[in-house]
Design a protein around this motif. Structure first.
Motif, PDB file in Angstrom:
ATOM      1  N   THR A  47      36.101  38.610  44.557  1.00  0.00           N
ATOM      2  CA  THR A  47      36.453  39.786  43.755  1.00  0.00           C
ATOM      3  C   THR A  47      35.748  39.770  42.401  1.00  0.00           C
ATOM      4  OG1 THR A  47      38.462  38.639  42.999  1.00  0.00           O
ATOM      5  CG2 THR A  47      38.685  40.119  44.876  1.00  0.00           C
ATOM      6  N   GLU A  48      35.539  38.576  41.835  1.00  0.00           N
ATOM      7  CA  GLU A  48      34.824  38.495  40.567  1.00  0.00           C
ATOM      8  C   GLU A  48      33.389  38.996  40.730  1.00  0.00           C
ATOM      9  OE1 GLU A  48      34.198  37.894  36.574  1.00  0.00           O
ATOM     10  OE2 GLU A  48      36.082  37.844  37.704  1.00  0.00           O
ATOM     11  N   ARG A  97      41.196  44.777  36.265  1.00  0.00           N
ATOM     12  CA  ARG A  97      41.310  43.527  37.003  1.00  0.00           C
ATOM     13  C   ARG A  97      42.762  43.099  37.161  1.00  0.00           C
ATOM     14  NH1 ARG A  97      36.559  39.539  34.679  1.00  0.00           N
ATOM     15  NH2 ARG A  97      34.758  40.711  35.501  1.00  0.00           N
ATOM     16  N   TRP A 112      33.592  42.799  40.903  1.00  0.00           N
ATOM     17  CA  TRP A 112      33.817  43.423  39.599  1.00  0.00           C
ATOM     18  C   TRP A 112      32.522  43.468  38.789  1.00  0.00           C
ATOM     19  CZ3 TRP A 112      37.532  46.488  38.934  1.00  0.00           C
ATOM     20  CH2 TRP A 112      38.817  46.261  39.429  1.00  0.00           C
TER      21      TRP A 112
END
Length: 382
Positions: free
Chosen positions: A366-367, A342, A370
């Motif tokens: 993006t979290e 990250r 992921w």
């Protein structure tokens, strides 16, 4: 005598992956050949670099064959050709003896050179001397002349080997880099470290010297009677502002020279356009089919910019973004060995965006990504 001086055809040249044979055929068949008749030309000169490489493609050889045939059979004009640093002197000299019977004189291999070739006009004799490009080592060995160390001494040796006819008008055809000439980025250097340069005094005594090698039309050494005709077409974006063409040279009864540059108009010009992406895409453009280098002034990256530009300009060959290149990326302040995925991604995005971090919306997106990657088996991603 009216002479058409050309040089640096570079038949078989590739420009950003595409052969320019069709472009070359257009200016040769539609413009150069008619010019011979329209301007009452009495002799044609091609001062080296007929081909772009020593083993040219089949299409380039076929085009040269077509042009030479029309010059000899239809125009009936004597043609003087020398090999340049891009040519194979041996291949270019093939059939030399047969061609001479049709008025085609080729200076390539040193063993086949014979000068002068004398033409007659209403004022009398004009002698032509052919000095093809030759490496100093080749000249030194062939003439057993140990004083030949560089291109100038090689050229002077070639000249001294010719049977100079005194008190006649004369034309020298050579392929060389005369000191003070302005080069282009599409030319292949003749040598390294300055040994390629020759002084303009090498051509003292000639009424006119027809040079090849430099692609920009120009006089050499400050002399009006020593000139480069320039290349047939623009062969790099560095030549975009040059005016390509051929030279018409007229030598009067006393050997005085009058000179005129005649432009050649290509099917597709080579140009550079510059501006912001949005402006370039919306502004009117008359010549959309030209070969283009687009220089974007945008600081932000343009996603798939080249493909988008080609929808408007089908022949965009190169794209530059100098503003982004100048700014550079911020210094990394982390150790890759002790940084997780990250953090690496965040640092990468900052580097690509000139130090700006992700927005809150981008962080949320993006979290989510992921977590999805981790759920699909990405051990060690968190």
């Amino acid at each position: 005598m009216r002479i058409l001086h050309t040089a640096d055809w570079h038949l078989g040249k590739m420009f950003y992956g595409e052969y320019l044979t069709e472009e070359q055929a257009h200016v040769l068949t539609q413009q150069l050949l008619p010019l011979i008749k329209e301007e009452r030309i009495e002799a044609l000169i091609i001062a080296g670099d007929i081909y772009d490489r020593s083993l040219p493609p089949v299409g380039a050889v076929a085009l040269f064959d077509e042009i030479l045939t029309k010059i000899a059979v239809e125009a009936h004009v004597p043609c003087f050709i020398i090999s340049g640093n891009h040519d194979s002197a041996t291949r270019l000299s093939f059939g030399n003896a047969l061609m001479e019977k049709e008025g085609i004189f080729i200076g390539g291999e040193l063993a086949t050179l014979h000068s002068p070739i004398v033409l007659e006009d209403r004022y009398g004799a004009v002698s032509f001397y052919l000095l093809p490009f030759a490496e100093p080592a080749v000249v030194r060995q062939y003439y057993s002349e140990e004083t030949v160390k560089d291109h100038e001494t090689a050229l002077r040796c070639l000249r001294s080997a010719q049977k100079i006819v005194q008190d006649t008008r004369s034309v020298c055809v050579a392929h060389a880099f005369v000191t003070g000439g302005v080069p282009c980025d599409s030319e292949r250097p003749l040598a390294i470290g300055g040994s390629e340069c020759v002084d303009v005094s090498c051509f003292d005594g000639f009424s006119y010297t027809a040079l090849g090698h430099l692609h920009g039309p120009q006089k050499a050494g400050g002399r009006d009677n020593v000139r480069y005709a320039g290349s047939l077409l623009k062969y790099s974006f560095g030549e975009a502002k040059q005016k390509k063409g051929v030279s018409i040279v007229e030598i009067d009864a006393k050997g005085h020279v009058a000179w005129e540059q005649i432009p050649l108009v290509p099917q597709h010009d080579v140009r550079i356009i510059q501006g912001r992406f949005a402006d370039i895409m919306t502004r009117p453009e008359a010549n959309k089919e030209d070969f283009l280098l687009v220089r974007l002034e945008d600081e932000e990256p343009i996603l798939d910019g080249l493909a988008k530009l080609r929808k408007k300009y089908p022949h965009v060959l190169a794209l530059e973004t100098p503003n982004r290149m100048i700014q550079g990326a911020p210094e990394r302040k982390f150790d890759v060995r002790h940084t997780n995925e990250r953090e690496l991604f965040l640092n990468f995005t900052m580097a690509m965006r000139d130090g700006r971090t992700l927005s809150e919306h981008e962080k949320e997106w993006t979290e989510t990504l992921w977590r999805r990657l981790w759920q699909e088996g990405g051990d060690g991603l968190l």
